[in-house]
Design a protein around this motif. Structure first.
Motif, PDB file in Angstrom:
ATOM      1  N   MET A   1      54.800  78.171  40.611  1.00  0.00           N
ATOM      2  CA  MET A   1      54.783  76.794  41.234  1.00  0.00           C
ATOM      3  C   MET A   1      53.832  75.797  40.845  1.00  0.00           C
ATOM      4  O   MET A   1      52.956  76.580  40.378  1.00  0.00           O
ATOM      5  N   SER A   2      54.147  74.826  40.977  1.00  0.00           N
ATOM      6  CA  SER A   2      53.447  73.838  40.387  1.00  0.00           C
ATOM      7  C   SER A   2      52.402  73.581  41.375  1.00  0.00           C
ATOM      8  O   SER A   2      52.737  73.776  42.329  1.00  0.00           O
ATOM      9  N   LEU A   3      50.881  72.801  41.015  1.00  0.00           N
ATOM     10  CA  LEU A   3      49.601  72.626  41.355  1.00  0.00           C
ATOM     11  C   LEU A   3      50.271  71.731  42.068  1.00  0.00           C
ATOM     12  O   LEU A   3      49.558  72.147  43.399  1.00  0.00           O
ATOM     13  N   LYS A   4      51.090  70.679  42.243  1.00  0.00           N
ATOM     14  CA  LYS A   4      51.220  70.220  43.238  1.00  0.00           C
ATOM     15  C   LYS A   4      51.699  70.839  44.770  1.00  0.00           C
ATOM     16  O   LYS A   4      51.091  70.634  45.411  1.00  0.00           O
ATOM     17  N   LYS A   5      52.115  71.491  44.405  1.00  0.00           N
ATOM     18  CA  LYS A   5      53.165  72.381  46.192  1.00  0.00           C
ATOM     19  C   LYS A   5      52.336  73.035  46.733  1.00  0.00           C
ATOM     20  O   LYS A   5      52.195  73.902  47.626  1.00  0.00           O
ATOM     21  N   GLN A   6      50.723  73.507  45.617  1.00  0.00           N
ATOM     22  CA  GLN A   6      49.884  74.707  45.976  1.00  0.00           C
ATOM     23  C   GLN A   6      48.775  73.274  46.733  1.00  0.00           C
ATOM     24  O   GLN A   6      47.852  74.399  47.389  1.00  0.00           O
ATOM     25  N   ILE A   7      48.405  72.471  46.962  1.00  0.00           N
ATOM     26  CA  ILE A   7      47.933  71.880  47.397  1.00  0.00           C
ATOM     27  C   ILE A   7      48.403  71.803  49.340  1.00  0.00           C
ATOM     28  O   ILE A   7      49.176  71.648  49.716  1.00  0.00           O
TER      29      ILE A   7
ATOM     30  N   ALA B   1      47.530  63.745  43.747  1.00  0.00           N
ATOM     31  CA  ALA B   1      49.336  63.849  42.756  1.00  0.00           C
ATOM     32  C   ALA B   1      49.113  63.002  41.572  1.00  0.00           C
ATOM     33  O   ALA B   1      49.142  63.643  40.783  1.00  0.00           O
ATOM     34  N   GLN B   2      48.165  61.637  41.360  1.00  0.00           N
ATOM     35  CA  GLN B   2      48.160  61.221  40.162  1.00  0.00           C
ATOM     36  C   GLN B   2      47.699  62.074  39.255  1.00  0.00           C
ATOM     37  O   GLN B   2      47.740  62.371  37.740  1.00  0.00           O
ATOM     38  N   LEU B   3      45.920  62.935  39.968  1.00  0.00           N
ATOM     39  CA  LEU B   3      45.279  63.497  39.528  1.00  0.00           C
ATOM     40  C   LEU B   3      46.182  64.536  38.286  1.00  0.00           C
ATOM     41  O   LEU B   3      45.601  65.320  37.129  1.00  0.00           O
ATOM     42  N   VAL B   4      46.706  65.278  39.677  1.00  0.00           N
ATOM     43  CA  VAL B   4      47.508  66.917  39.382  1.00  0.00           C
ATOM     44  C   VAL B   4      48.882  66.487  37.734  1.00  0.00           C
ATOM     45  O   VAL B   4      48.665  67.204  36.698  1.00  0.00           O
ATOM     46  N   ASP B   5      49.008  65.294  38.571  1.00  0.00           N
ATOM     47  CA  ASP B   5      50.237  64.989  36.938  1.00  0.00           C
ATOM     48  C   ASP B   5      49.773  64.290  36.060  1.00  0.00           C
ATOM     49  O   ASP B   5      49.967  65.043  34.811  1.00  0.00           O
ATOM     50  N   ALA B   6      47.893  63.544  36.105  1.00  0.00           N
ATOM     51  CA  ALA B   6      47.384  63.719  34.485  1.00  0.00           C
ATOM     52  C   ALA B   6      46.769  64.681  34.221  1.00  0.00           C
ATOM     53  O   ALA B   6      46.467  64.826  32.985  1.00  0.00           O
TER      54      ALA B   6
ATOM     55  N   PRO C   1      44.524  74.896  44.568  1.00  0.00           N
ATOM     56  CA  PRO C   1      44.841  76.320  44.060  1.00  0.00           C
ATOM     57  C   PRO C   1      43.928  75.723  43.254  1.00  0.00           C
ATOM     58  O   PRO C   1      42.738  74.835  42.799  1.00  0.00           O
ATOM     59  N   ALA C   2      42.837  77.552  42.664  1.00  0.00           N
ATOM     60  CA  ALA C   2      42.339  77.704  42.115  1.00  0.00           C
ATOM     61  C   ALA C   2      41.526  76.942  40.532  1.00  0.00           C
ATOM     62  O   ALA C   2      40.354  76.484  40.240  1.00  0.00           O
ATOM     63  N   PRO C   3      42.572  76.612  39.442  1.00  0.00           N
ATOM     64  CA  PRO C   3      42.467  75.997  38.817  1.00  0.00           C
ATOM     65  C   PRO C   3      41.971  74.759  39.311  1.00  0.00           C
ATOM     66  O   PRO C   3      40.707  73.598  38.604  1.00  0.00           O
TER      67      PRO C   3
END
Length: 193
Positions: A1-7, A75-80, A22-24
């Motif tokens: 699962m992507s990090l964005k979906k875990q927020i 979302a921009q931060l996770v995408d980056a 998420p933990a990361p």
């Protein structure tokens, strides 16, 4: 699962949102980048990311910023690839962790105090006046009567066994009694308002 979906959005109030991350995203490099990027948004005045509970709390001015702007920035931060910068830690990691915990607790206590002030202000502002002048005067008269009865009870033995038998010897006590009676009678007189 992507990090964005875990927020996960845990709370959305006027000027305050809370996310579970998420933990990361809670590791040291990612955490500092997230906090700095969100603080850079116009209207955001407090960002707190607690890695232990994985809670991100953001306070903002609703006239300038909103939930959508904060979500877009996350979302921009996770995408980056903010979480891929590596794992935190180092020589002072436990000391930093305890200091961050202490700072977070102090901030939470300050926020709680501010919230209590707001609630108290609203409660006192919206409720009718608790003590009107008539109630206040009634309470003062009641407590004066209680005080007089208590003083009589406390000194009854002295009054009957000593003060009445030797009035000149206890003249100062009698002066105090007369003055107290004078004050009591004076407080009962009706006032011209």
């Amino acid at each position: 699962m992507s990090l964005k979906k875990q927020i996960i959005l845990r709370y959305n109030g006027a000027g305050h949102v809370r996310f579970e991350l998420p933990a990361p995203l809670c590791e040291a490099p990612a955490r500092t980048q997230i906090e700095a990027a969100l603080r850079a948004l116009d209207g955001v005045y407090r960002v707190s990311l607690q890695p232990g509970s994985r809670k991100l709390s953001v306070r903002f001015d609703i006239a300038v910023c909103d939930l959508k702007a904060i979500g877009r920035r996350l979302a921009q931060l996770v995408d980056a690839g903010v979480a891929q910068t590596g794992w935190g830690g180092g020589v002072n990691a436990p000391a930093d962790r305890s200091f961050r915990w202490l700072r977070a607790k102090a901030q939470e206590a300050g926020e709680t105090l501010a919230a209590m002030k707001i609630v108290a202000r609203r409660t006192l502002k919206n409720s009718p006046k608790l003590l009107t002048p008539a109630r206040e005067r009634g309470l003062i008269e009641f407590f004066n009567d209680v005080l007089v009865l208590y003083l009589i009870k406390l000194h009854w033995h002295l009054i009957t066994q000593h003060w009445l038998r030797q009035p000149l010897r206890y003249r100062y006590e009698w002066m105090a009694v007369f003055y107290m009676i004078f004050l009591l009678v004076r407080s009962r007189r009706p006032r011209n308002v």
